[in-house]
Design a protein around this motif. Structure first.
Motif, mmCIF file in Angstrom:
data_model
loop_
_atom_site.group_PDB
_atom_site.id
_atom_site.type_symbol
_atom_site.label_atom_id
_atom_site.label_comp_id
_atom_site.label_asym_id
_atom_site.label_seq_id
_atom_site.Cartn_x
_atom_site.Cartn_y
_atom_site.Cartn_z
ATOM 1 N N TRP A 155 0.826 -1.216 0.000
ATOM 2 C CA TRP A 155 0.000 0.000 0.000
ATOM 3 C C TRP A 155 0.851 1.252 0.000
ATOM 4 O O TRP A 155 0.467 2.277 -0.566
ATOM 5 N N ARG A 156 2.035 1.174 0.599
ATOM 6 C CA ARG A 156 2.915 2.343 0.587
ATOM 7 C C ARG A 156 3.412 2.596 -0.835
ATOM 8 O O ARG A 156 3.464 3.730 -1.310
ATOM 9 N N SER A 163 1.935 1.720 -3.519
ATOM 10 C CA SER A 163 0.823 2.236 -4.299
ATOM 11 C C SER A 163 0.693 3.739 -4.116
ATOM 12 O O SER A 163 0.437 4.495 -5.054
ATOM 13 N N ARG A 164 0.900 4.187 -2.890
ATOM 14 C CA ARG A 164 0.740 5.620 -2.633
ATOM 15 C C ARG A 164 1.887 6.448 -3.198
ATOM 16 O O ARG A 164 1.759 7.648 -3.397
ATOM 17 N N LEU A 216 -12.629 2.830 -4.736
ATOM 18 C CA LEU A 216 -11.759 2.370 -3.653
ATOM 19 C C LEU A 216 -10.313 2.780 -3.930
ATOM 20 O O LEU A 216 -9.591 3.250 -3.044
ATOM 21 N N ALA A 217 -9.909 2.607 -5.189
ATOM 22 C CA ALA A 217 -8.542 2.991 -5.554
ATOM 23 C C ALA A 217 -8.363 4.500 -5.491
ATOM 24 O O ALA A 217 -7.329 5.003 -5.065
ATOM 25 N N LEU A 257 -9.836 6.472 -3.449
ATOM 26 C CA LEU A 257 -9.765 6.849 -2.043
ATOM 27 C C LEU A 257 -8.412 6.515 -1.432
ATOM 28 O O LEU A 257 -7.905 7.232 -0.592
ATOM 29 N N TYR A 258 -7.864 5.371 -1.826
ATOM 30 C CA TYR A 258 -6.693 4.880 -1.102
ATOM 31 C C TYR A 258 -5.391 4.950 -1.885
ATOM 32 O O TYR A 258 -4.334 4.765 -1.305
ATOM 33 N N GLY A 259 -5.451 5.163 -3.191
ATOM 34 C CA GLY A 259 -4.221 5.150 -3.978
ATOM 35 C C GLY A 259 -3.413 6.415 -3.769
ATOM 36 O O GLY A 259 -3.565 7.115 -2.761
ATOM 37 N N GLN A 293 -5.277 9.668 -2.782
ATOM 38 C CA GLN A 293 -5.670 9.882 -1.390
ATOM 39 C C GLN A 293 -6.875 10.804 -1.253
ATOM 40 O O GLN A 293 -6.855 11.733 -0.454
ATOM 41 N N ASP A 294 -7.878 10.558 -2.041
ATOM 42 C CA ASP A 294 -9.082 11.373 -1.913
ATOM 43 C C ASP A 294 -9.758 11.021 -0.593
ATOM 44 O O ASP A 294 -9.741 9.885 -0.157
ATOM 45 N N ALA A 332 -5.983 4.677 -8.806
ATOM 46 C CA ALA A 332 -4.977 4.945 -7.777
ATOM 47 C C ALA A 332 -4.060 6.105 -8.160
ATOM 48 O O ALA A 332 -3.138 6.421 -7.430
ATOM 49 N N MET A 391 -18.798 0.907 -1.337
ATOM 50 C CA MET A 391 -19.432 1.680 -0.248
ATOM 51 C C MET A 391 -20.895 1.870 -0.527
ATOM 52 O O MET A 391 -21.335 1.809 -1.681
ATOM 53 N N ARG A 419 -14.757 6.458 3.938
ATOM 54 C CA ARG A 419 -13.548 5.954 3.304
ATOM 55 C C ARG A 419 -13.089 4.686 4.026
ATOM 56 O O ARG A 419 -12.740 3.691 3.396
ATOM 57 N N ALA A 428 -15.083 1.738 2.937
ATOM 58 C CA ALA A 428 -14.712 1.267 1.608
ATOM 59 C C ALA A 428 -13.470 0.389 1.689
ATOM 60 O O ALA A 428 -13.395 -0.682 1.081
ATOM 61 N N GLU A 464 -4.604 -4.259 -0.777
ATOM 62 C CA GLU A 464 -3.345 -3.680 -0.321
ATOM 63 C C GLU A 464 -2.564 -3.109 -1.495
ATOM 64 O O GLU A 464 -1.950 -2.053 -1.398
ATOM 65 N N THR A 465 -2.642 -3.800 -2.634
ATOM 66 C CA THR A 465 -1.941 -3.327 -3.813
ATOM 67 C C THR A 465 -2.556 -2.021 -4.322
ATOM 68 O O THR A 465 -1.907 -1.240 -4.999
ATOM 69 N N THR A 466 -3.826 -1.802 -3.995
ATOM 70 C CA THR A 466 -4.504 -0.591 -4.434
ATOM 71 C C THR A 466 -4.276 0.562 -3.452
ATOM 72 O O THR A 466 -4.807 1.641 -3.616
ATOM 73 N N GLY A 467 -3.511 0.302 -2.381
ATOM 74 C CA GLY A 467 -3.190 1.383 -1.472
ATOM 75 C C GLY A 467 -3.876 1.320 -0.123
ATOM 76 O O GLY A 467 -3.725 2.223 0.691
ATOM 77 N N VAL A 468 -4.649 0.262 0.112
ATOM 78 C CA VAL A 468 -5.347 0.170 1.391
ATOM 79 C C VAL A 468 -4.376 -0.364 2.458
ATOM 80 O O VAL A 468 -3.826 -1.447 2.296
#
Lengths: 241, 393, 307, 293
Positions: A72-73, A75-76, A100-101, A103-105, A108-109, A155, C1, C173, C176, C189-193
């Motif tokens: 995840w790091r 990815s960010r 989802l991507a 929000l979390y990629g 970082q929305d 992402a 979500m 968030r 989700a 996790e690969t998508t940043g979670v």
């Protein structure tokens, strides 16, 4: 160089899947990784994305090492990947998959509402707008592969790793997919690394290609140079044609 | 004042109680909760059967005499509390406020009685407890609840007296980590110290124990001449089979709950002879003329002997209720008065209460002799002398 | 979500709850208050359970450990701390325990996680059993706790809090990300979670309200005994209600708890002999033939009605 | 400390544990169903043996295989009426562990309460092979020795069945990989039916064995189920040998452990060891890495 893979080796239970492979990808390139099944292409992707750790060697992204970071790091930082065997979130809709991507990629929305809107736009780009609110598990394979790309785009990556997104498609579908890749490459100003064994598509898309065989890099260069390389011809096509 | 409760009473009466009024005119409704399922379910059938026997005996004799003014048949209203004390509390709440029963009988078990106590106090509804034994409630200052069973303070505290009278000097204690056993132990240990009896081994075990070989091997190693197992039925069973295997031959072997249970008698037969347990009742005690008829009636009805403890204290609670109602009718305040001040003739002799405690029935101990539980202590009610535990067969 | 939150629904829910509470307090019998307290408790518990298990797919079979711990801390501090402080402490310690055990527990998935959580709750139970036995305690009885009406209000408060916690997390968030973990942890996790962190947060949140509810339940029963307080059947009941109701939205556990508590109330009063059997069979029928729960069915029905 | 008496006791307890775990693990390994009603089949088997002994005077040792067959029949019925449909429904198999847990939990509640209605809550027990037998320096009651021998032989029999027969091989193939097994022509459905029969049958036999020395009551099953789950997780899901070894190991822990640390800490010890092993080896003692994920 946006990505540098530096003498990377990966062993599984002592068996080397990747042996001392190095290559560098310049910013904005479409870089191809070519090789037969079991050549170690997907393993390299997994190591770049953080799903696997290299046994030795180093991987640098934009100049700094990303060794040992959780996926995840990574990815960010701006690396997104697709999976060869697609893994969308089956019970979520396409829109939710992409949101989802978002929000979390790397983007970082923080707002789900905005993420859903952005997801809609991305689905539009990859021509999935019509099935945006279908559950991912109801999609055809072609659509699922597109969803996989859409989620990676969600992402907000700088570097996109595409793992055999063309495999299993009919020639017509390959044609459309190549167009799509060109489009998103321009539209999102991406660097793309793609693993493929659909050779012709690779030749048409890539600016540079590295060839792997049994875990080792046997050639690297422009598509023309690589396809002319006798070592590649021997390894890749077996007996000379 | 038109209180909240009155309003609700009217509403519920209008909505719910129609069937109750139709039947209620004829029969006396007696409510109770019992654990038909869950952890306690293994122990409750004897109590339930005792209640049924009592009801059928009364009904066969024309019904329950109400203050000497005619008899009415008894009808039970009962629910399964699933071995959850809080559920039992809910059930008594329901029995009182929505089923509107005339009388109550007690549930099974100490924890359940404790949970029910606040409910009957709030509703000022008299309830005679039976299969519960704890000093916790003694201190509650309950006005509407009494207990026919003696407390762990008695059967823990008195045990050294029995031991002293038969010359036991060194004891091993093993105790289940459940309330009754732990409470008994709390009173037992200081009493042993006081009596100068040496504790050579002392260990507890959890309720889910599956094998006692390790434990009893250690007990045997300590070479006690008395083993006190503060046990429940399931682990009593384990104790008996394991004690035979490891050859535990202390001449005094005590199991708190279990030796009088029918299934343990079926399983161990003559090997049960010599085992001591708690209990203050025997059908052979001639001082209690009602004892033998109760035994015979129970045996005839259920084809097994009544439990010397649970059946007896349950039946006693029903007898006391019956005698109080016969005297004063169904008014709860009057019943309370009658129970608190009266003396009652039961299958276990005369009972009277001081506070919540039964001060009429003496504490005692039983020993299985030739398959029959005999009272061996205290002297005034004993039906046989203690015999050292013979070798296992 | 889930779709974004709807202010009208929130207000309607709060107003309805308030009306019901006032109605119950002023008009219902003691018995009904007792029933309503237990209903509120089960709503709070099953909603909390879905925060972890419904959302991430990590099925906890040991949630009673938080409930029991709350009860234990509350009985230990009874008379020393004001009620609110005891309940706050219970909730905080339950959350703390969840985060602490979450580290090792989340190393495993699927049935390993299911049985591990069960084992943990038994482990803690027997530690408390031993501590209590060492302290020469044979069950603890408390007097002078809050009266039944206050306990009822506390439980309703917990039910409302649990519902909205669940409602808003599902629309956030965080929610989700948790659903991503449930669907495919590696892809997520690969998508940043940040999956490890999110799982701990979910576990901690899902332990909070059961911890407090355990304390409040103690005031209602007035009696603490570890074998009962940590009874695994409490964990099973939480799961049953959540699944029968549906775990896809906050309405699910609510519907499940209302349906099951009411049904069991009706059944044990009217058919005591067979009521557990009927409940068991209903569970079988529901899981196999109504797999998305009552809430899922209703939602689908609603969709087709509007379409 | 290392007494022969404790070893015999450990074997007696452990072999029955192993038998419970093997049946449970088969159903999990092949279909990923968490059968929390396993202990209730044990209970039914125990009652069947008890009734046939006390009413029909059938020797319990002779009853063991028949009780097993009876339970296998129940297994087949459960498969046809419930789980055939269950295993074909995608939305159920998506979260198969949680869903199967609940279905079996429902069955468990229903079976226990029906049993208590039919047999009453009164515990039962019978006297059988009730002589203390001496083996070297140890002694054991005859019925426990019989239970030990039957349980061990059955475990070994099951093991041989899976090693040596084609049917057994099919089941093992399904455990390894359902898709791959189907490709080489193993019918998943037939195998499922077979495992249901064997798994339930073993549970019934366990009940017959347990009834030899233990008390029987409608709610006895849960504790056996728990033991079973602890073992199959310890030994590795889907791993039959692991279950047998795990069962024996738990028996050793139960006797030698109690002798070493004191009975107070018996349950803390057992669950503590269980938790420690899962944390150190998430895939169980004998599992492979992939099964933990």
């Amino acid at each position: 160089m946006i990505l540098e893979v530096d003498h990377v080796t990966k062993r599984f239970n002592g068996v080397a899947a990747v042996r001392g492979v190095s290559f560098s990808v310049p910013e904005g390139a479409i870089f191809g990784l070519m090789g037969a099944n079991g050549a170690g292409k997907t393993t390299i992707f997994s190591m770049i994305a953080g799903n696997e750790q290299p046994t030795s060697g180093d991987i640098r992204f934009q100049g700094s090492s990303i060794q040992g970071l959780r996926p995840w790091r990574i990815s960010r930082l701006g690396i997104a990947r697709t999976f060869q065997i697609v893994r969308p979130f089956p019970a979520l809709t396409c829109r939710e998959n992409v949101a989802l991507a978002v929000l979390y990629g790397a983007g970082q929305d923080s707002s789900p509402a905005r993420a859903m809107r952005v997801a809609g736009e991305i689905l539009n780009e990859v021509k999935l707008a019509t099935v945006a609110d279908e559950e991912a598990r109801r999609l055809t394979l072609v659509s699922r592969k597109r969803l996989e790309i859409a989620r990676a785009l969600g992402a907000r990556p700088k570097l996109l790793l595409l793992d055999e997104v063309l495999a299993g498609l009919t020639p017509m579908e390959v044609e459309a997919a190549v167009e799509l890749l060109r489009h998103i490459h321009r539209r999102y100003q991406l660097t793309i690394v793609m693993v493929e064994h659909v050779l012709r598509a690779l030749m048409r898309l890539c600016t540079e290609i590295a060839v792997l065989d049994h875990g080792e890099k046997i050639a690297e260069g422009s598509p023309q140079a690589v396809s002319a390389d006798p070592v590649v011809v021997k390894a890749y096509f077996g007996a000379p044609q | 004042m038109l209180s909240k409760r009155t309003v609700i009473g009217l509403l519920t009466a209008a909505l719910l109680s129609i069937p109750a009024t139709v039947q209620g005119a004829e029969k006396v409704r007696v409510g109770y909760s019992i654990s038909r399922t869950g952890l306690y379910a293994v122990a409750t059938p004897v109590q339930q059967q005792t209640y049924e026997l009592w009801r059928d005996q009364i009904n066969a004799a024309g019904g329950l005499s109400i203050g000497g003014k005619g008899k009415r048949q008894i009808e039970f209203v009962s629910y399964d509390d699933q071995s959850e004390p809080s559920k039992a509390a809910q059930i008594y709440e329901k029995l009182i406020s929505s089923d509107k029963v005339d009388l109550l009988l007690s549930p099974w078990g100490t924890a359940t009685h404790i949970a029910v106590a606040p409910v009957v106090e709030r509703h000022k509804f008299p309830l005679i407890g039976s299969t519960a034994s704890t000093t916790l409630v003694r201190d509650l200052g309950a006005k509407y609840m009494w207990f026919t069973e003696v407390t762990p303070a008695d059967f823990g505290g008195d045990l050294p007296k029995l031991l002293g009278s038969i010359g036991i000097k060194r004891v091993a204690i093993i105790a289940m980590q459940l309330p009754l056993a732990l409470e008994t132990k709390k009173f037992l240990v200081p009493a042993l110290h006081q009596a100068g009896i040496e504790i050579v081994f002392d260990q507890e075990y959890p309720p889910d124990i599956k094998d006692m070989t390790g434990l009893l091997t250690s007990v045997k190693g300590a070479a006690p001449d008395g083993v006190i197992a503060l046990s429940y039925p399931n682990d009593s069973m384990l104790y008996l089979s394991t004690a035979r295997e490891v050859g535990l031959t202390a001449k005094f072997q005590f199991l708190e709950i279990g030796p009088t249970e029918a299934f343990i008698q079926h399983k161990f037969g003559e090997n049960l002879d010599g085992i001591v347990t708690i209990g203050h009742w025997s059908p052979d005690q001639k001082a209690w003329p009602k004892a033998r008829p109760f035994y015979d009636a129970y045996k005839a009805r259920f084809n097994e002997a009544p439990d010397n403890l649970d059946s007896v204290v349950s039946y006693m609670s029903a007898e006391i209720l019956q005698q109080a109602v016969e005297k004063v009718g169904l008014n709860h305040e009057k019943i309370r008065e009658a129970i608190a001040t009266g003396t009652f003739d039961t299958i276990n002799g005369l009972v009277r209460f001081k506070g919540a405690t039964n001060v009429g029935t003496p504490n005692g101990y039983l020993q299985i002799q030739k398959g029959v539980p005999q009272i061996i202590w205290p002297d005034q009610i004993k039906t046989a002398d203690f015999q050292p535990k013979g070798p296992w067969k | 979500m889930r779709p974004l939150h709807d202010v009208r629904i929130i207000i309607a829910a709060l107003v309805t709850t308030a009306a019901v509470v006032v109605g119950v307090l002023f008009f219902a019998s003691d018995y009904f208050i007792d029933f309503a307290t237990s209903l509120a408790m089960w709503i709070a518990l099953s909603e909390s359970w879905t925060l972890l298990s419904g959302m991430t797919g990590y099925v906890s079979l040991g949630h009673v450990v938080f409930f029991g711990l709350g009860g234990y801390l509350t009985v230990l501090t009874f008379g020393m701390l004001p009620i609110w402080a005891a309940l706050a402490l219970s909730g905080a310690c339950a959350t703390g325990l969840a985060v602490l055990v979450g580290f090792p527990c989340f190393r495993v998935r699927g049935p390993y996680f299911v049985i591990l959580t069960f084992g943990l709750s038994e482990f803690v139970k027997y530690i408390v059993v031993n501590v209590e036995a060492r302290a020469s305690k044979f069950g603890r009885l408390i007097f002078g706790g809050p009266d039944p009406n206050e306990v009822f209000l506390i439980m309703v408060g917990l039910a409302v809090a649990a519902f909205f916690l669940s409602y808003f997390i599902r629309r956030s968030r965080l929610g989700a990300g948790l659903r991503g973990i449930r669907e495919d942890e590696i892809a997520a996790e690969t998508t940043g979670v940040p999956v490890a962190r999110l799982k701990l947060i979910a576990f901690g949140l899902s332990a909070l309200i059961p911890g407090i509810a355990g304390g409040a339940f103690l005031f209602r029963s007035g009696y603490f005994e570890p074998i009962q307080a940590f009874n695994p059947s409490i964990s099973f009941s939480m799961i049953t209600m959540a699944v029968i109701g549906g775990t896809d939205d906050a309405y699910g556990p609510l519907i499940g708890a209302v349906a099951l508590v009411t049904l069991s109330e009706l059944l044990w009063a009217n058919a005591p002999e067979i009521y557990m059997t009927v409940l068991g069979l209903l569970l079988v029928v529901f899981v196999i033939w109504v797999p998305d729960g009552i809430e899922g069915r209703l939602r689908n029905w609603w969709k087709t009605q509007r379409a | 400390m290392l007494s022969f008496q404790l070893l015999i006791a450990a074997l007696a307890t452990g072999s029955v544990y192993a038998l419970i775990a093997v049946g449970l693990n088969l159903i999990y390994g092949t279909m990923r169903l968490l059968n929390v009603a396993h202990g209730d089949l044990v209970m039914l088997g125990a009652y069947a043996t008890y009734w046939s002994f006390s009413l029909l005077h059938v020797d319990p040792l002779i009853a063991v295989p028949f009780v097993g067959l009876l339970a296998a029949g129940i297994g087949a019925a459960a498969y046809f009426f419930l789980f055939q449909h269950f295993l074909r429904t995608g939305s159920l198999t998506d979260r198969i562990e949680a869903n199967s847990l609940l279905v079996f939990f429902g069955l468990s509640i229903a079976i226990e309460n029906l049993a208590s209605l039919a047999f009453s809550g009164n515990p039962q027990a019978y006297e059988y092979l009730d002589r203390v037998i001496r083996i070297g320096s140890a002694s054991i009651v005859g019925n426990r020795l019989a239970a030990l021998i039957i349980a061990l032989c059955t475990c070994i029999g099951v093991l041989l069945f899976f090693r040596l027969t084609t049917l057994g091989l099919a089941v093992r193939a399904i455990i390894q990989s359902r898709d791959a097994a189907e490709i080489v022509g193993v019918s998943a459905r037939k195998t499922y039916l077979l495992t249901f029969c064997i798994g339930f049958g073993l549970a019934g036999m366990t009940g017959a064995v347990v009834s030899l020395y233990s008390q029987i009551w409608p709610f006895m099953g849960f504790s056996y189920t728990i033991v079973g789950f602890v073992i199959i997780i310890l030994g590795g899901l889907g791993n039959i040998v692991g279950s047998i070894v795990g069962g024996l190991l738990l028996g050793v822990l139960e006797t030698f452990g109690v002798a070493a640390v004191g009975a107070n800490y018996r349950s803390i010890l057992i669950y503590g060891v269980f938790i420690a092993i899962i944390i150190i080896r998430p895939q169980g003692l004998f599992g492979t890495k992939s099964t933990a994920r």
